[in-house]
Enzyme design. Structure first.
Site, PDB file in Angstrom:
ATOM      1  N   HIS A   1       0.832  -1.206   0.000  1.00 19.23           N
ATOM      2  CA  HIS A   1       0.000   0.000   0.000  1.00 19.23           C
ATOM      3  C   HIS A   1       0.863   1.251   0.000  1.00 19.23           C
ATOM      4  O   HIS A   1       1.824   1.332   0.771  1.00 19.23           O
ATOM      5  CB  HIS A   1      -0.844   0.067   1.288  1.00 19.23           C
TER       6      HIS A   1
ATOM      7  N   HIS B   1      -2.217  -0.417  12.472  1.00 19.51           N
ATOM      8  CA  HIS B   1      -1.512   0.852  12.380  1.00 19.51           C
ATOM      9  C   HIS B   1      -1.557   1.618  13.700  1.00 19.51           C
ATOM     10  O   HIS B   1      -2.543   1.582  14.424  1.00 19.51           O
ATOM     11  CB  HIS B   1      -2.199   1.684  11.274  1.00 19.51           C
TER      12      HIS B   1
ATOM     13  N   GLU C   1      -6.881  10.638  13.987  1.00 17.86           N
ATOM     14  CA  GLU C   1      -7.772  10.407  12.859  1.00 17.86           C
ATOM     15  C   GLU C   1      -9.233  10.368  13.311  1.00 17.86           C
ATOM     16  O   GLU C   1      -9.637   9.490  14.071  1.00 17.86           O
ATOM     17  CB  GLU C   1      -7.424   9.082  12.174  1.00 17.86           C
TER      18      GLU C   1
ATOM     19  N   HIS D   1      -9.485   7.611  16.274  1.00 14.79           N
ATOM     20  CA  HIS D   1      -8.263   6.918  16.673  1.00 14.79           C
ATOM     21  C   HIS D   1      -7.196   7.988  16.885  1.00 14.79           C
ATOM     22  O   HIS D   1      -6.661   8.545  15.924  1.00 14.79           O
ATOM     23  CB  HIS D   1      -7.841   5.897  15.613  1.00 14.79           C
TER      24      HIS D   1
ATOM     25  N   HIS E   1      -5.167   0.618  15.613  1.00 19.30           N
ATOM     26  CA  HIS E   1      -6.430   0.384  14.940  1.00 19.30           C
ATOM     27  C   HIS E   1      -6.163  -0.364  13.640  1.00 19.30           C
ATOM     28  O   HIS E   1      -5.013  -0.550  13.242  1.00 19.30           O
ATOM     29  CB  HIS E   1      -7.182   1.689  14.669  1.00 19.30           C
TER      30      HIS E   1
END
Length: 430
Positions: free
Chosen positions: A288, A331, A337, A361, A367
């Site tokens: 990613h 992560h 966030e 988060h 998370h």
């Protein structure tokens, strides 16, 4: 309003020029001794006078009466729209999630606003608030002006018709609107009860992010942002003006319509943007890229590369990576966030995250995909896959979000959120 107000000008931060009546814009001078058509010149400055030219934002308005013509302000109660974070709140370093908050009572866009989490300080011009609006009544002879920050609106249910001093925007779910700090506006609800998300940005104005190695094309294009044309109300007073100033609310009477700008020119304007025009960038080999590739707008801080706020979307897109766990990875992030879902299903939380809901988060809070998403993605046949009929977004900030008392007490708070990871067992097989 004057005829055909729902026309638009293209571009973001452009030097626009528009008049609702031919000849209303002065030529060659911003503030002539006598403006055309006996109008009053008035300047709105969204940045300091001495801001660098490429960052300077201001607009000259030519109006039937200046905005100083109003009554005296009195205190006004809107207790659920709070400003900044309450640092005395004891907040555990845990993930949080809210189900969609139900409509309750009779409220317009202003009275239906609820702060879920915030950080920073409006007077210090840093940080943001993350809010939802729950409105079931249009604003008629009522206008609102926010002196604390600009507003980024993300409708989730129902269109908004936003009448501003500079013209009219119609914004539907899937689109966003950006309203400058200090600009008067009102909101009508053509589809009835309407819900959506709001970022109240106390910091540097939102702008398009730099593209770096991506090059000259990609992400959000300036030409896809649309600003209104000049339009004014005729004989529409009196009005009530509600103003947010220093975290408090005030109201004043105005005998005339505040939407009396006949012409204007400048580069400080409300704009709307259709997220379907976002050119998503992604991996075509393996792994990613970071989610920063989905940044639509950014509000920079005094630390390069570390934003006061990034507005990020997760739109429909193709996934083609080989030998790659395709949902977002597990992560922990320096940034905090706040996330919402406009429509569809979010691939990391296919069952628990609902349109109209939200999650939080904070910095370094772990998370990632829930058990269902992990099991499904780990066993998936990695053919090219289209994520379709989905739109999620994120307000990402360098500052810790602090939920409000309302957010901590509402029944919409998901008390079982952390349980979605409880089934992730140790599968180590040496």
């Amino acid at each position: 309003m004057t005829q055909d107000p729902l026309r638009y000008q293209s571009g973001f931060g452009n030097e626009y020029a528009t008049e609702a009546v031919p000849g209303a814009l002065p030529q060659g001078r911003n503030s002539p001794q006598r403006a055309p058509l006996q109008l009053y010149p008035e300047l709105i400055s969204g940045t300091a006078f001495t801001a660098p030219r490429h960052e300077n934002r201001r607009t000259w308005m030519y109006r039937r009466q200046p905005s100083v013509v109003s009554g005296r302000y009195q205190s006004y109660a809107q207790p659920r729209w709070t400003t900044g974070g309450d640092r005395d709140t004891a907040l555990a370093p845990e993930p949080m999630r809210w189900h969609p908050i139900p409509f309750a009572g009779d409220a317009d866009f202003v009275d239906g606003m609820v702060t879920l989490a915030a950080n920073g300080d409006a007077d210090a011009q840093s940080g943001i608030g993350s809010l939802v609006y729950l409105a079931n009544r249009s604003m008629d002879k009522r206008a609102f002006v926010n002196a604390d920050g600009e507003l980024l609106l993300v409708p989730q249910q129902g269109r908004l018709v936003i009448t501003s001093e500079l013209g009219v925007l119609e914004v539907a779910p899937g689109e966003i609107a950006l309203l400058p700090r200090g600009l008067l506006f009102k909101v009508a609800l053509p589809d009835g009860p309407s819900r959506g998300y709001v970022c109240e940005n106390y910091g540097a104005q939102f702008r398009l992010p730099e593209l770096g190695p991506i090059g000259s094309n990609g992400l959000a294009n300036a030409r896809d942002f649309l600003a209104p044309v000049a339009a004014f109300e005729d004989n529409a007073g009196p009005y009530e003006i509600v103003k947010k100033f220093g975290g408090r609310f005030w109201t004043a009477p105005m005998q005339q319509s505040p939407f009396n700008v006949v012409a204007w020119h400048g580069n400080l304007a409300p704009v709307k943007y259709d997220t379907q025009n976002f050119m998503a960038i992604g991996s075509i080999s393996f792994d990613h890229p970071d989610p920063s590739i989905f940044t639509v707008l950014t509000s920079p801080s005094d630390t390069p590369g570390t934003a006061n706020c990034d507005f990020v979307i997760f739109p429909p897109r193709w996934l083609v990576m080989e030998d790659t766990f395709r949902p977002p990875w597990y992560h922990r992030n320096l940034m905090s966030e706040f996330m919402g879902l406009v429509y569809g299903e979010y691939d990391a939380k296919p069952g628990g995250f609902k349109p109209g809901g939200a999650s939080l988060h904070n910095a370094m809070v772990p998370h990632g995909p829930d058990e269902e998403a992990f099991e499904k993605a780990s066993a998936a046949d990695l053919k090219p896959q289209k994520l379709d009929h989905t739109l999620a977004f994120m307000f990402e900030s360098r500052f810790r979000f602090i939920p409000t008392a309302f957010a901590l007490q509402t029944p919409a708070l998901d008390q079982e959120y952390a349980d979605c990871w409880a089934g992730l067992k140790d599968q180590f097989k040496p």
